[in-house]
Design an enzyme around this catalytic site. Sequence first.
Site, PDB file in Angstrom:
ATOM      1  N   ASP A 149       0.824  -1.211   0.000  1.00 30.12           N
ATOM      2  CA  ASP A 149       0.000   0.000   0.000  1.00 30.12           C
ATOM      3  C   ASP A 149       0.858   1.262   0.000  1.00 30.12           C
ATOM      4  O   ASP A 149       0.464   2.302  -0.542  1.00 30.12           O
ATOM      5  CB  ASP A 149      -0.916   0.034   1.229  1.00 30.12           C
TER       6      ASP A 149
ATOM      7  N   HIS B 149       1.054  -8.974  -0.015  1.00 31.33           N
ATOM      8  CA  HIS B 149       0.372  -7.701   0.227  1.00 31.33           C
ATOM      9  C   HIS B 149       1.103  -6.897   1.305  1.00 31.33           C
ATOM     10  O   HIS B 149       1.317  -5.700   1.143  1.00 31.33           O
ATOM     11  CB  HIS B 149      -1.079  -7.943   0.636  1.00 31.33           C
TER      12      HIS B 149
ATOM     13  N   ASP C 175      -6.217  -5.461  -4.545  1.00 28.78           N
ATOM     14  CA  ASP C 175      -5.867  -4.035  -4.478  1.00 28.78           C
ATOM     15  C   ASP C 175      -4.359  -3.824  -4.455  1.00 28.78           C
ATOM     16  O   ASP C 175      -3.872  -2.758  -4.856  1.00 28.78           O
ATOM     17  CB  ASP C 175      -6.528  -3.340  -3.285  1.00 28.78           C
TER      18      ASP C 175
END
Length: 291
Positions: A89, A133, A144
């Site tokens: 992220d 992730h 995502d």
Amino acid sequence: MEFVVIDSYIDSLIKNSTQEIPVWNIEKAQAGKKSGWDYIDGCMIMALLEIYSTTNDRKYLEFADWYEDYRIHDDGTIDGYEKDDYNIDEINGGKNLITLYKLTGKEKYKKAAAKLEEQMKTHPRTAEGNFWHKKIYPNQVWLDGLYMGLPFLMEYQKEFESDGEWEEDIYHQFFNVYEIMRNKNNGLYYHCYDSSRKMFWADKVTGLSKNFWLRSIGWYAMAMLDTLNKAVKKDTPNWNALKHNFIELMNAVLLFQDESGMWYQVPDMKGRGKNYLETSGSAILAYSLLK
């Protein structure tokens, strides 16, 4: 008239935000925390830079530069960023660093983008070769995450001729997801995959999570679209294959679109229990279809 309303809303966000407490990051604001470096702020600054590219109104560029310059030092160090967290992220904001470097010429932005690329060179991977992730979510691929990391790496390769040689790697990761996480019956993608099959939500045979999630499908659609647009080389076999996968997904999600024009949070369970029409995922799919 519609743009005037949007312009007024964006102006209110700019006016009421500080470099430490941006009003759009409501979760941190309510928790009394200062904003550091996260994908939420990255998305908002990207939106402002997109509006600037459309309107040529410098107030959007000036705010984006003012906001990012505050947390990035001359040597490229980023306040609030921790490489060793291996959190994909955290890579999302790197897209803005490339844009700001091109618009302002500030070397600090290029140096900071290089630090994010360095993370990805050692970022842990699944057995299939996809980025985890996060370090705290070992062996897991979330849809995502492909949006957060892969378009940045493709653009970085294109702009700075990185020795990371990311292009083939990027396509390989997308094609892994296509083979592993796509439901062949309806064309939708499951949100998560655990290559170790150890997580409580992971199917012990497939490693997949149980359900589809609208917003993650949207993130994945944007990941493909933005990567295609940032590609070093277009109209190659890999580029065309990814374009095919993107169009195939768009055709699949349209079959689940509600008559309102929106989509449900769990897109294949219309009318089920507490399921509801969801705004952010619908907006993401609208972006993908329009662009």
